[in-house]
Write a protein that holds these residues in place. Structure first.
Motif, PDB file in Angstrom:
ATOM      1  N   LEU A 154      -4.944   3.764  -4.542  1.00 40.19           N
ATOM      2  CA  LEU A 154      -5.521   2.856  -5.156  1.00 40.19           C
ATOM      3  C   LEU A 154      -7.059   3.325  -6.178  1.00 40.19           C
ATOM      4  CD1 LEU A 154      -4.947  -0.300  -5.665  1.00 40.19           C
ATOM      5  CD2 LEU A 154      -7.695  -0.718  -4.040  1.00 40.19           C
ATOM      6  N   GLY A 180       1.093  -1.124  -0.264  1.00 41.88           N
ATOM      7  CA  GLY A 180      -0.478  -0.449  -0.136  1.00 41.88           C
ATOM      8  C   GLY A 180       0.656   1.125   0.143  1.00 41.88           C
ATOM      9  N   SER A 230      -3.327   1.418   3.528  1.00 38.07           N
ATOM     10  CA  SER A 230      -2.502   1.787   3.704  1.00 38.07           C
ATOM     11  C   SER A 230      -2.424   2.821   1.912  1.00 38.07           C
ATOM     12  CB  SER A 230      -1.621   1.323   3.615  1.00 38.07           C
ATOM     13  OG  SER A 230      -1.688  -0.281   4.270  1.00 38.07           O
ATOM     14  N   THR A 231      -2.607   2.451   1.180  1.00 36.47           N
ATOM     15  CA  THR A 231      -2.424   3.265  -0.325  1.00 36.47           C
ATOM     16  C   THR A 231      -3.164   4.966   0.275  1.00 36.47           C
ATOM     17  OG1 THR A 231      -4.698   2.506  -1.517  1.00 36.47           O
ATOM     18  CG2 THR A 231      -2.895   1.512  -1.900  1.00 36.47           C
ATOM     19  N   VAL A 237      -4.187  -3.440   2.499  1.00 37.40           N
ATOM     20  CA  VAL A 237      -3.548  -2.900   1.093  1.00 37.40           C
ATOM     21  C   VAL A 237      -3.652  -0.787   0.689  1.00 37.40           C
ATOM     22  CG1 VAL A 237      -2.140  -3.162  -1.249  1.00 37.40           C
ATOM     23  CG2 VAL A 237      -2.078  -4.949  -0.010  1.00 37.40           C
ATOM     24  N   VAL A 238      -5.372  -1.764   1.064  1.00 39.61           N
ATOM     25  CA  VAL A 238      -6.560  -0.767   0.753  1.00 39.61           C
ATOM     26  C   VAL A 238      -5.719   0.202   1.231  1.00 39.61           C
ATOM     27  CG1 VAL A 238      -8.849   0.484   0.279  1.00 39.61           C
ATOM     28  CG2 VAL A 238      -7.803  -2.314  -0.562  1.00 39.61           C
ATOM     29  N   ARG A 266       1.752   4.410  -2.830  1.00 41.96           N
ATOM     30  CA  ARG A 266       0.522   5.836  -2.585  1.00 41.96           C
ATOM     31  C   ARG A 266       2.013   6.867  -2.156  1.00 41.96           C
ATOM     32  NH1 ARG A 266       0.371   7.422   3.962  1.00 41.96           N
ATOM     33  NH2 ARG A 266      -0.098   9.481   3.143  1.00 41.96           N
TER      34      ARG A 266
END
Lengths: 302, 302
Positions: free
Chosen positions: B190, B154, B185-186, B182-183, B158
């Motif tokens: 994303l 993620g 952390s982006t 992951v989503v 970013r």
């Protein structure tokens, strides 16, 4: 197997309990010791500051073999460097004992004295490891105000080390840099570079005393003090050693830097966003900024 | 309170269970939907890809008030943008229902279609959001081989977004970029930048087809292909748009890049270590490298 002679087998032993308690900041302060977990951090502690390391605990299996090959290498290093490592006591422990010591040891953990670690910035020039006079040229200090996340704290210490900073300063109310998760996240850098503490006033006083400027990392700026985009700052950097010492000050993960701190800085630098992201996180900002300035400075000296 | 009419109150409802199951990659693939948690990610999804968002779940307290002020802003945005957001259904739920949906929602979560997300690199020029022909000038692709840690994945998405990369490619066996961690952390990236998948062969084929070079980030190099230090690479960068498209390829967190991959690259770049750190972690390397190249390119165009 000779290795198993004297192996620590009791996970409920007092010694084991006392080590496990070093995960608490209060206990670390009280007893002046800290826990160092996993091969990378233990190896760097033993290599760079053997005088701080008191005990090393290595897990062995039922056949008496060291569980981690890297742990075995560290044991061999300690045995082979009697002069530096003579004060280190190596203990072999069962996996159950290791699990009671730490869930993150990966086969090896150490107990080290906190003496000389995470001292005050005001003492940075006071000799010993922290002797500012032993360093050449202008200093670069990476300062972090109210960094709270242990993973972030460790990562920025590692990044500052890699970028060649002379010290890291945790300003004001930060996470304890000697906590286990911070230590793990530094990947050993905690033992490479002085990590110090300061209040906001101490930070500015130290910089004033050392003819050093304070450059804040901030996207907004405050009042008349507006940020200079990093590429502009880099383009204006002197290509020799003409610049003076400097502290780069980063803000809290969520809040950034308060206005009253920004107003006391000599300059503000912002990292441009070329895409659609709203912001960068602290560790990314520190990586971009500290490395850009370091590369600019080193290229200038080539 | 009008808001509470129709509020979802049953944490054991089938719908709630189905949403919570979207944390599993297998379920996401089967039903073609993903979970988007917390205000920042939901806001970016609704703003940049409202056509992908199907349902938004907002937690309210016992008085019918929205728990999160940022969630309330997102609800207001959806209501105020009927043209774009007409297909989004907003549901109000009790905190207990929200807890059953996600422990990381911070008051708001969304279910979005995975259609058009995490597609193949080979389709990157095939129109729609991924239309490579709609992009100007040389492309910069940030490619990651076998990135495994969701937080790292993620963060690098970013960072690539902030540095203005045109796409992120997850190469070979990587963590699912549509997984909840992951989503989160982006931080919304994303939904800003195409995130694609490719095999190693597809990556090199795509670059060959698009007259693009592949630059590997690696400290060792292999055989005759030795790394160029980043400052040297930057000094040699063309100061106009003369350079062609380029993929920057990063290796696995622990293993880096395999030799057989390095041998297929057009060049290798290494980040210098100025201090005593042994290495940089993946997210730090990506930040330093992607940003250095981006700043160099943008300064060249000024």
């Amino acid at each position: 197997m000779p290795l198993t002679q004297g192996t620590m087998t009791n996970p409920n032993a007092d010694r084991v309990r006392r080590i496990a308690e070093l995960t608490r900041a209060k206990t670390r302060r009280k007893v002046g010791r800290m826990l160092v977990e996993a091969p990378q951090a233990v190896r760097e502690a033993v290599t760079f500051h053997p005088e701080r390391v008191e005990d090393v605990y290595i897990a062995i299996d039922e056949d008496g073999n060291t569980v981690s090959a890297r742990a075995a290498e560290i044991a061999a290093y300690i045995m082979g460097h009697k002069d530096e490592c003579g004060g280190i006591y190596v203990h072999y422990v069962t996996q159950r004992v290791m699990d009671a010591i730490s869930g993150d040891a990966q086969g090896i953990a150490a107990v080290a004295s906190t003496k000389g670690m995470a001292g005050r910035l005001a003492d940075f020039a006071a000799g010993g490891d922290n002797d500012v006079d032993g360093r050449r040229g202008p200093l670069t200090i990476a300062a972090f105000w109210q960094v709270r996340d242990p993973g972030n704290a460790g990562t920025v210490i590692r990044t500052a080390d890699a970028a060649g900073a002379d010290a890291v300063v945790f300003v004001d109310d930060c996470v304890d840099p000697l906590g286990p998760k911070v230590v793990r996240s530094t990947a050993g850098s905690l033992f490479h570079i002085p990590v110090l503490r300061a209040s906001v006033d101490e930070l500015f006083a130290w910089n004033a005393d050392h003819n050093a400027s304070v450059l804040a990392a901030d996207v907004r700026g405050t009042g008349d003090l507006k940020p200079v985009p990093l590429p502009e700052l880099l383009a204006a950097e002197p290509k020799d050693d003409a610049h003076t010492s400097r502290s780069i000050l980063f803000g809290n993960e969520a809040r950034g830097l308060d206005d009253d701190i920004l107003e006391r800085c000599d300059g503000i630098v912002s990292i441009p966003i070329y895409g659609k992201a709203e912001s960068l996180n602290l560790a990314t900002s520190a990586a971009v900024l500290l490395y850009s300035l370091a590369m600019s400075s080193h290229v200038g000296k080539m």
